[in-house]
Design a protein around this motif. Sequence first.
Motif, mmCIF file in Angstrom:
data_model
loop_
_atom_site.group_PDB
_atom_site.id
_atom_site.type_symbol
_atom_site.label_atom_id
_atom_site.label_comp_id
_atom_site.label_asym_id
_atom_site.label_seq_id
_atom_site.Cartn_x
_atom_site.Cartn_y
_atom_site.Cartn_z
ATOM 1 N N VAL A 272 0.846 -1.202 0.000
ATOM 2 C CA VAL A 272 0.000 0.000 0.000
ATOM 3 C C VAL A 272 0.878 1.247 0.000
ATOM 4 O O VAL A 272 0.611 2.210 -0.717
ATOM 5 C CB VAL A 272 -0.962 0.006 1.210
ATOM 6 N N LEU A 273 1.934 1.234 0.790
ATOM 7 C CA LEU A 273 2.852 2.370 0.838
ATOM 8 C C LEU A 273 3.455 2.632 -0.538
ATOM 9 O O LEU A 273 3.454 3.779 -1.021
ATOM 10 C CB LEU A 273 3.965 2.111 1.854
ATOM 11 N N ILE A 274 3.952 1.610 -1.191
ATOM 12 C CA ILE A 274 4.581 1.783 -2.507
ATOM 13 C C ILE A 274 3.576 2.292 -3.523
ATOM 14 O O ILE A 274 3.855 3.229 -4.270
ATOM 15 C CB ILE A 274 5.249 0.468 -2.962
ATOM 16 N N GLU A 275 2.393 1.712 -3.566
ATOM 17 C CA GLU A 275 1.369 2.166 -4.517
ATOM 18 C C GLU A 275 0.965 3.612 -4.251
ATOM 19 O O GLU A 275 0.790 4.402 -5.180
ATOM 20 C CB GLU A 275 0.126 1.267 -4.469
ATOM 21 N N THR A 276 0.826 3.964 -2.990
ATOM 22 C CA THR A 276 0.456 5.333 -2.634
ATOM 23 C C THR A 276 1.533 6.310 -3.063
ATOM 24 O O THR A 276 1.245 7.351 -3.656
ATOM 25 C CB THR A 276 0.193 5.443 -1.120
ATOM 26 N N LEU A 277 2.796 5.988 -2.772
ATOM 27 C CA LEU A 277 3.894 6.884 -3.143
ATOM 28 C C LEU A 277 4.055 6.968 -4.655
ATOM 29 O O LEU A 277 4.312 8.043 -5.201
ATOM 30 C CB LEU A 277 5.198 6.424 -2.489
ATOM 31 N N LYS A 278 3.889 5.859 -5.342
ATOM 32 C CA LYS A 278 4.042 5.842 -6.794
ATOM 33 C C LYS A 278 3.031 6.786 -7.459
ATOM 34 O O LYS A 278 3.327 7.398 -8.474
ATOM 35 C CB LYS A 278 3.843 4.419 -7.315
ATOM 36 N N ASN A 279 1.860 6.911 -6.874
ATOM 37 C CA ASN A 279 0.795 7.725 -7.456
ATOM 38 C C ASN A 279 0.635 9.088 -6.799
ATOM 39 O O ASN A 279 -0.306 9.812 -7.114
ATOM 40 C CB ASN A 279 -0.527 6.947 -7.382
ATOM 41 N N ALA A 280 1.545 9.431 -5.894
ATOM 42 C CA ALA A 280 1.428 10.692 -5.156
ATOM 43 C C ALA A 280 1.774 11.893 -6.030
ATOM 44 O O ALA A 280 2.631 11.806 -6.917
ATOM 45 C CB ALA A 280 2.360 10.669 -3.938
ATOM 46 N N GLY A 281 1.112 13.000 -5.769
ATOM 47 C CA GLY A 281 1.446 14.249 -6.454
ATOM 48 C C GLY A 281 2.702 14.870 -5.880
ATOM 49 O O GLY A 281 3.474 15.519 -6.580
ATOM 50 N N PHE A 282 2.908 14.675 -4.577
ATOM 51 C CA PHE A 282 4.128 15.104 -3.901
ATOM 52 C C PHE A 282 4.210 14.403 -2.561
ATOM 53 O O PHE A 282 3.242 13.811 -2.090
ATOM 54 C CB PHE A 282 4.237 16.623 -3.768
ATOM 55 N N PHE A 283 5.398 14.470 -1.956
ATOM 56 C CA PHE A 283 5.653 13.817 -0.670
ATOM 57 C C PHE A 283 6.338 14.820 0.239
ATOM 58 O O PHE A 283 7.260 15.520 -0.169
ATOM 59 C CB PHE A 283 6.566 12.603 -0.881
ATOM 60 N N ILE A 284 5.892 14.857 1.498
ATOM 61 C CA ILE A 284 6.584 15.617 2.542
ATOM 62 C C ILE A 284 6.784 14.669 3.705
ATOM 63 O O ILE A 284 5.834 14.041 4.181
ATOM 64 C CB ILE A 284 5.772 16.843 3.018
ATOM 65 N N GLY A 285 8.037 14.542 4.150
ATOM 66 C CA GLY A 285 8.309 13.651 5.270
ATOM 67 C C GLY A 285 9.743 13.773 5.730
ATOM 68 O O GLY A 285 10.505 14.599 5.225
ATOM 69 N N ASN A 286 10.079 12.937 6.693
ATOM 70 C CA ASN A 286 11.440 12.979 7.219
ATOM 71 C C ASN A 286 12.363 12.090 6.385
ATOM 72 O O ASN A 286 11.914 11.388 5.486
ATOM 73 C CB ASN A 286 11.456 12.555 8.691
ATOM 74 N N ASP A 287 13.632 12.146 6.707
ATOM 75 C CA ASP A 287 14.652 11.335 6.042
ATOM 76 C C ASP A 287 14.395 9.882 6.422
ATOM 77 O O ASP A 287 14.724 9.452 7.524
ATOM 78 C CB ASP A 287 16.031 11.801 6.514
#
Length: 102
Positions: free
Chosen positions: A11-26
């Motif tokens: 689920v994480l990979i699919e969500t990130l693959k389709n994300a418009g952008f990401f904000i998070g820590n290292d």
Amino acid sequence: VQVLVDPSPGVLIETLKNAGFFIGNDSGPAHIAAFYSVPEIVLFGPVQPERSAPQSSNCIAIYNAVDCSPCHFSAKDCVDNMCMNSITVEQVWREVSTQGLH
């Protein structure tokens, strides 16, 4: 905006693959987002971005050097997490706005 709390790896990979952008820590998800060329803002504290930032032209690193940085997690007695707490919402929003991510 989608916020995932403890997602499965698939689920994480699919969500990130389709994300418009990401904000998070290292973290691992930041590197997965970079792999899929997702525009991202990554927050750094104990480790300098030059050492561990995702290798992507779409990665904006926010890092504020403080007196004890970079400690690379060697400051075992760190209780206030100054390096991460020094990053402000305003700094992140400035990058979001500059990059047109909203």
